[in-house]
Design a protein around this motif. Sequence first.
Motif, PDB file in Angstrom:
ATOM      1  N   LEU A 192      -5.456 -20.788 -35.481  1.00  0.00           N
ATOM      2  CA  LEU A 192      -3.645 -20.972 -36.412  1.00  0.00           C
ATOM      3  C   LEU A 192      -3.841 -22.771 -36.801  1.00  0.00           C
ATOM      4  O   LEU A 192      -4.309 -23.598 -36.451  1.00  0.00           O
ATOM      5  CB  LEU A 192      -2.638 -21.033 -35.043  1.00  0.00           C
ATOM      6  N   GLU A 227      -8.224 -16.499 -32.891  1.00  0.00           N
ATOM      7  CA  GLU A 227      -7.448 -16.729 -33.605  1.00  0.00           C
ATOM      8  C   GLU A 227      -7.721 -18.318 -33.559  1.00  0.00           C
ATOM      9  O   GLU A 227      -7.066 -18.867 -32.794  1.00  0.00           O
ATOM     10  CB  GLU A 227      -6.020 -16.155 -33.087  1.00  0.00           C
ATOM     11  N   GLN A 267      -2.306 -17.549 -39.166  1.00  0.00           N
ATOM     12  CA  GLN A 267      -2.803 -17.152 -38.454  1.00  0.00           C
ATOM     13  C   GLN A 267      -4.315 -16.621 -38.611  1.00  0.00           C
ATOM     14  O   GLN A 267      -4.169 -15.402 -39.171  1.00  0.00           O
ATOM     15  CB  GLN A 267      -2.477 -16.705 -36.885  1.00  0.00           C
TER      16      GLN A 267
END
Length: 458
Positions: A156, A154, A166
């Motif tokens: 960010l 993930e 995200q």
Amino acid sequence: SYLGVTIGMIQKLLYERSLNELIAIRNRLRKECISNLGFIKRFGLHNEYQCHDGCVNCLSFNQAGDRVISGSDDTCLCMTDIVEGKTILTHRTGHFGNIFQTKFVPTQENEVVTAARDGMVRHYHIGSGDRVTERELTKHAGATHKLSVYNRNEVLSAGEDGCVLQTDLRTDKSTTLVEQDKALYSIDTDYDNYIVLSGVSADTWLHDLRNPATPALVYNPLSQEEDSDDESEDHGELDTGTCVKFNYNGTSLIVSYNNDTIYMYNTHDNTEYKHKYTGHRNHDTVKGVNFYGMNSEYVMSGSDCGHIFLWDTTTEDIVQCLVGEEDGIVNVLEFNPYSPMIASSGLEHCVKIWTPNLEEETQLSDLSEIVEKNASRDSLSHDVLTIFLSRMSGEELQNSCRQTDLSCDNRSRTIAYYSECKSLSEFRIRDTSYRVQSIVSRGCGHCAVFEISAIISF
């Protein structure tokens, strides 16, 4: 065998125990070497890689510590092999603006993500023969200065549009976690579901990813001084947190402010800063800040004066001060996770590697003078533009500058005249108009005076 236990099983257990002990010893020695103050005081320039055609705004080591990836105003991604001592990859990315962040994806040595002035977050797969495939992951409505890779898959990203996005590397699905009215310059994650953000505000925000819409805590050094009625502190125009970082286990964080200094907070105890690190200058460009050491024993930052500063995290003492750039500004510092090594970059078009290669410890005999100059100078911004102009030909200057206060007869005369100029308000470079204002505010990136959004002072 006895009770089902064979000699082979016993030998295997002894081997595994011996191997684990060796690994533990190796890790302990590595930790002690990296954090050893004697090594830090012997840091010297190990190598310099001229791999870009623009200011180098970001650096990232891989987990093995043998390669560093860099991004630049030239929109190129470069990978340098520290062991081989050469740049092994130069890739022209799909970005249309300055690259502000590069990151290796943890556990994936051939995966890289970037963020840039064009707002895009892009993903790269580096295949055999250095063949690179890339794709756009997501895009902010404004410049994207920092990103962080969370849970391996993930990404960010924090943008000047005030949003934290995200994005899942497996599905390319993007979700908005945070929306606010302040432009964001920096983001970092810990390993306990928290992110920390800084931007165009004296506030620094801690968000819980399980409920990210509103901050869990807000840190602000100004409010602490107001509460204590202490008027002895001069915070200048503290209005932009240029970078924020968690320590190695997320229990502390540091934030660096434009036109001020660096503060450390205990992440969850309260919002009063515990330490303050001074002596450098963060004024003319967007400075990063970072920890050094396996247990974050030191804090490090570049400076407008071209020096690299390292402070003891606990005592706040300056333990090292190196000349990072002779005629430029150091913006970025990254520490190698596997050995006592620092990578630095800034206005110069190169990546520099620092190791404890000096026979004698640095004496810091001129430290007081450096700190005093950094504290007393009202502005260094004219020096930044001077550096930029010095890299342009006389013909380019003649065609670019329309301000009568700025002489363009030749390069040397231009620089000398500009250094004395106090009334320059507009100039042109390569068919683009630039405006100079009277105070430092948001800045633009890592070469503040060269961008349309640049706001500088004299």
